[in-house]
Design a protein around this motif. Structure first.
Motif, PDB file in Angstrom:
ATOM      1  N   LEU A 180       0.934  -1.118   0.066  1.00 21.95           N
ATOM      2  CA  LEU A 180      -0.100   0.073   0.006  1.00 21.95           C
ATOM      3  C   LEU A 180       1.086   1.246   0.100  1.00 21.95           C
ATOM      4  N   PHE A 181       1.979   1.275   0.865  1.00 20.73           N
ATOM      5  CA  PHE A 181       2.737   2.304   0.910  1.00 20.73           C
ATOM      6  C   PHE A 181       3.548   2.761  -0.173  1.00 20.73           C
ATOM      7  N   ARG A 182       3.853   1.558  -1.060  1.00 12.59           N
ATOM      8  CA  ARG A 182       4.474   1.815  -2.609  1.00 12.59           C
ATOM      9  C   ARG A 182       3.672   2.378  -3.534  1.00 12.59           C
ATOM     10  N   LEU A 183       2.298   1.844  -3.124  1.00 12.06           N
ATOM     11  CA  LEU A 183       1.201   2.416  -4.189  1.00 12.06           C
ATOM     12  C   LEU A 183       1.066   4.071  -3.837  1.00 12.06           C
ATOM     13  N   PHE A 184       1.043   4.332  -2.641  1.00 11.14           N
ATOM     14  CA  PHE A 184       1.072   5.753  -2.310  1.00 11.14           C
ATOM     15  C   PHE A 184       2.148   6.704  -2.914  1.00 11.14           C
ATOM     16  N   GLU A 185       3.561   6.192  -2.852  1.00 12.82           N
ATOM     17  CA  GLU A 185       4.505   6.687  -3.312  1.00 12.82           C
ATOM     18  C   GLU A 185       4.624   6.868  -4.774  1.00 12.82           C
ATOM     19  N   HIS A 186       4.231   5.826  -5.383  1.00 16.24           N
ATOM     20  CA  HIS A 186       4.177   5.716  -6.982  1.00 16.24           C
ATOM     21  C   HIS A 186       3.096   6.672  -7.210  1.00 16.24           C
ATOM     22  N   LEU A 187       2.019   6.695  -6.637  1.00 13.31           N
ATOM     23  CA  LEU A 187       0.787   7.622  -7.052  1.00 13.31           C
ATOM     24  C   LEU A 187       1.091   9.231  -6.928  1.00 13.31           C
ATOM     25  N   GLU A 188       1.737   9.262  -5.902  1.00 13.22           N
ATOM     26  CA  GLU A 188       2.090  10.671  -5.383  1.00 13.22           C
ATOM     27  C   GLU A 188       3.125  11.308  -6.360  1.00 13.22           C
ATOM     28  N   ALA A 189       4.123  10.509  -6.792  1.00 14.68           N
ATOM     29  CA  ALA A 189       5.522  10.648  -7.474  1.00 14.68           C
ATOM     30  C   ALA A 189       4.733  11.068  -9.054  1.00 14.68           C
ATOM     31  N   SER A 190       4.033  10.265  -9.326  1.00 19.41           N
ATOM     32  CA  SER A 190       3.261  10.777 -10.992  1.00 19.41           C
ATOM     33  C   SER A 190       2.368  11.947 -10.804  1.00 19.41           C
ATOM     34  N   LEU A 191       1.644  11.944  -9.644  1.00 17.41           N
ATOM     35  CA  LEU A 191       0.848  13.216  -9.378  1.00 17.41           C
ATOM     36  C   LEU A 191       1.637  14.464  -9.455  1.00 17.41           C
ATOM     37  N   ASP A 192       2.832  14.345  -8.761  1.00 18.71           N
ATOM     38  CA  ASP A 192       3.814  15.450  -8.848  1.00 18.71           C
ATOM     39  C   ASP A 192       4.080  15.899 -10.172  1.00 18.71           C
ATOM     40  N   ARG A 193       4.540  14.857 -11.050  1.00 21.55           N
ATOM     41  CA  ARG A 193       5.063  15.250 -12.255  1.00 21.55           C
ATOM     42  C   ARG A 193       3.793  15.809 -13.012  1.00 21.55           C
ATOM     43  N   ALA A 194       2.599  15.352 -12.906  1.00 21.91           N
ATOM     44  CA  ALA A 194       1.446  15.876 -13.554  1.00 21.91           C
ATOM     45  C   ALA A 194       1.067  17.196 -13.083  1.00 21.91           C
ATOM     46  N   GLY A 195       1.482  17.665 -11.921  1.00 16.75           N
ATOM     47  CA  GLY A 195       1.046  19.108 -11.327  1.00 16.75           C
ATOM     48  C   GLY A 195      -0.044  19.155 -10.605  1.00 16.75           C
ATOM     49  N   TYR A 196      -0.379  17.904 -10.122  1.00 15.91           N
ATOM     50  CA  TYR A 196      -1.601  17.931  -9.368  1.00 15.91           C
ATOM     51  C   TYR A 196      -1.542  18.616  -7.912  1.00 15.91           C
ATOM     52  N   PHE A 197      -0.455  18.470  -7.099  1.00 20.14           N
ATOM     53  CA  PHE A 197      -0.340  18.882  -5.991  1.00 20.14           C
ATOM     54  C   PHE A 197      -0.027  20.673  -6.192  1.00 20.14           C
ATOM     55  N   PHE A 198      -1.134  21.325  -5.924  1.00 24.73           N
ATOM     56  CA  PHE A 198      -1.078  22.741  -6.212  1.00 24.73           C
ATOM     57  C   PHE A 198      -1.988  23.385  -5.716  1.00 24.73           C
ATOM     58  N   PRO A 199      -1.687  24.492  -4.822  1.00 21.14           N
ATOM     59  CA  PRO A 199      -0.695  24.825  -4.512  1.00 21.14           C
ATOM     60  C   PRO A 199       0.511  24.078  -3.624  1.00 21.14           C
ATOM     61  N   GLU A 200       1.623  24.284  -3.435  1.00 17.10           N
ATOM     62  CA  GLU A 200       2.430  23.494  -2.818  1.00 17.10           C
ATOM     63  C   GLU A 200       2.059  23.436  -1.241  1.00 17.10           C
ATOM     64  N   ALA A 201       1.431  24.551  -0.616  1.00 18.61           N
ATOM     65  CA  ALA A 201       0.926  24.493   0.731  1.00 18.61           C
ATOM     66  C   ALA A 201      -0.106  23.432   0.964  1.00 18.61           C
ATOM     67  N   LYS A 202      -0.861  23.114  -0.020  1.00 20.93           N
ATOM     68  CA  LYS A 202      -1.800  22.117   0.091  1.00 20.93           C
ATOM     69  C   LYS A 202      -1.404  20.621  -0.115  1.00 20.93           C
ATOM     70  N   ARG A 203      -0.015  20.426  -0.568  1.00 23.28           N
ATOM     71  CA  ARG A 203       0.369  19.272  -0.837  1.00 23.28           C
ATOM     72  C   ARG A 203       0.303  18.234   0.323  1.00 23.28           C
ATOM     73  N   GLU A 204       0.335  18.484   1.647  1.00 25.25           N
ATOM     74  CA  GLU A 204       0.266  17.375   2.585  1.00 25.25           C
ATOM     75  C   GLU A 204      -1.128  17.086   2.773  1.00 25.25           C
TER      76      GLU A 204
ATOM     77  N   LEU B 278      -4.307  -1.145  -9.196  1.00 26.92           N
ATOM     78  CA  LEU B 278      -4.181   0.466  -9.325  1.00 26.92           C
ATOM     79  C   LEU B 278      -2.682   1.036  -9.678  1.00 26.92           C
ATOM     80  N   ARG B 279      -1.744   0.199  -9.269  1.00 26.83           N
ATOM     81  CA  ARG B 279      -0.334   0.426  -9.740  1.00 26.83           C
ATOM     82  C   ARG B 279      -0.327   0.304 -11.303  1.00 26.83           C
ATOM     83  N   GLY B 280      -0.904  -0.378 -11.983  1.00 25.87           N
ATOM     84  CA  GLY B 280      -1.093  -0.711 -13.406  1.00 25.87           C
ATOM     85  C   GLY B 280      -1.698   0.555 -14.120  1.00 25.87           C
ATOM     86  N   VAL B 281      -2.875   1.216 -13.299  1.00 25.88           N
ATOM     87  CA  VAL B 281      -3.386   2.530 -13.739  1.00 25.88           C
ATOM     88  C   VAL B 281      -2.576   3.355 -13.633  1.00 25.88           C
ATOM     89  N   VAL B 282      -1.787   3.649 -12.594  1.00 32.57           N
ATOM     90  CA  VAL B 282      -0.655   4.882 -12.512  1.00 32.57           C
ATOM     91  C   VAL B 282       0.309   4.663 -13.706  1.00 32.57           C
TER      92      VAL B 282
END
Lengths: 239, 239
Positions: free
Chosen positions: B165-189, B212-216
């Motif tokens: 599960l934790f690896r899924l979190f990391e994978h999803l969050e890295a991909s979303l980072d790249r896609a610009g999802y975490f915006f603004p930075e202050a709301k990231r957490e 879900l890993r396959g989806v990401v």
């Protein structure tokens, strides 16, 4: 006969999907005995999806437990849960299948949980009016035994209306199509069904569905930016 | 229809008093569907007195409480009492009246207690087969008393090990980072925490986490393809 079974236990909201013999039906009105108020307020739908679109929680009745990971309850437990949800303001419904062969897997897949009747496995022969009668009775009994219903510490958020969930499916599947996820094409249906089952099982609330729409949208925007060679939009897609 | 209703809930001892259309009846056998064992073991009596002669305790079902000093119960309470009596070695029975006008006062007088169904007083319309179905169901449920927790048709899969599960979190969050999802930075957490809470609550199994890993991964590959301007990889990312 279904309308009449419902009326015995004060239920009146009957929704029909593609009734075989058309609607309105004088034959149905005659069989309903004096349950005219149920017949008069029937609503018609083209699809099961449309029929449950505004509901938060849907039970599917099946003759026997399917090979499914959905929770399976008896009519009493399911009725207590429905009563609790209704008291919390949720809109709920119960799906009954066709007279001969019940609900198909796709239709069961649209529901949150499964209800089966504790029938003798060597002799299970309930028609749809009997299934509705038993479920209506169980629902009525659950209302008179409210003191036995489980209490919950915190109020769980209501699952999103089904129409929101269905739109998430469509959105996600369209984006995954574009991304080339559904490969090979022959596996498309089973891959999509797996995703839908998982997302249904999660009992997502409206804010959670919105969050996931935001996630998919972020990938959509990224793909759009990269396809147009324009990196300037980065960062605009945060939820 | 009465035989069929009984058979659904494993009841088989049917006694008839002066059946209007005679006995044996091929019409009855046809309506009983496959409940031949109930039809075959039917016993005939000339009077209600004779029909209940060997029983220790008899319930009379009535559409509404009579002007009577007999105890009146609902189907569940009556069924629990029947179960207790049977366990104590008593012979018990339930009387159902004629299709049109039920039991007369003399017949009700032969019973120990009265059972009524919790039907809507403004719409009570149960035929005899429906009354038998509800009573048989209630009797069956009384035997399963306390069994209110949901079962699963298939054995519920265990939630995935947390590390998956934790690896899924990391994978999803890295991909979303790249896609610009975490915006603004202050709301990231808070955005990330919402996603983690939702995915944890869903109780995902190992295959579901893999899906879900396959989806990401599909979105990762798409972004990779688009960034490199190479469309030839399309379709390689299906789960």
């Amino acid at each position: 006969m279904v309308a009449r079974a419902m009326a015995n236990f004060s239920l009146a909201d009957l929704r029909l999907v593609n009734p075989r013999d058309g609607w309105p039906s004088e034959k149905a009105r005659a069989a309903a005995s004096r349950a005219d108020h149920v017949i008069d307020s029937v609503r018609l739908f083209d699809t099961v999806e449309a029929a449950v679109a505004d509901l938060n929680f849907v039970l599917a009745t099946t003759a026997r437990p399917r090979d499914s990971f959905k929770p399976v309850r008896g009519p009493e437990a399911a009725s207590l849960d429905l009563r609790r949800r209704i008291a919390d303001g949720e809109r709920t419904g119960i799906l009954f299948g066709r007279e001969r062969w019940g609900l198909n897997n796709h239709e069961v897949g649209l529901a949150d949980e499964i209800v089966t009747f504790p029938v003798d496995p060597d002799f299970a022969s309930l028609n749809i009016a009997q299934a509705v009668l038993l479920m209506s009775y169980a629902f009525q009994v659950a209302g008179r035994e409210g003191d036995l219903s489980p209490r919950f510490a915190a109020k769980a958020p209501a699952p999103a209306p089904k129409q929101d969930l269905f739109r998430l499916f469509e959105h996600l599947e369209a984006s995954l199509d574009r991304a080339g996820y559904f490969f090979p094409e022959a596996k498309r249906e089973v891959l999509a069904q797996n995703l839908r089952t998982m997302l249904t099982k999660a009992g997502l609330s409206e804010p959670e569905v919105r969050t996931l729409r935001g996630v998919v949208k972020a990938f959509d925007h990224e793909a759009g930016r990269l396809a147009s060679g324009d990196e300037s939009e980065a960062g605009e897609t945060g939820a």
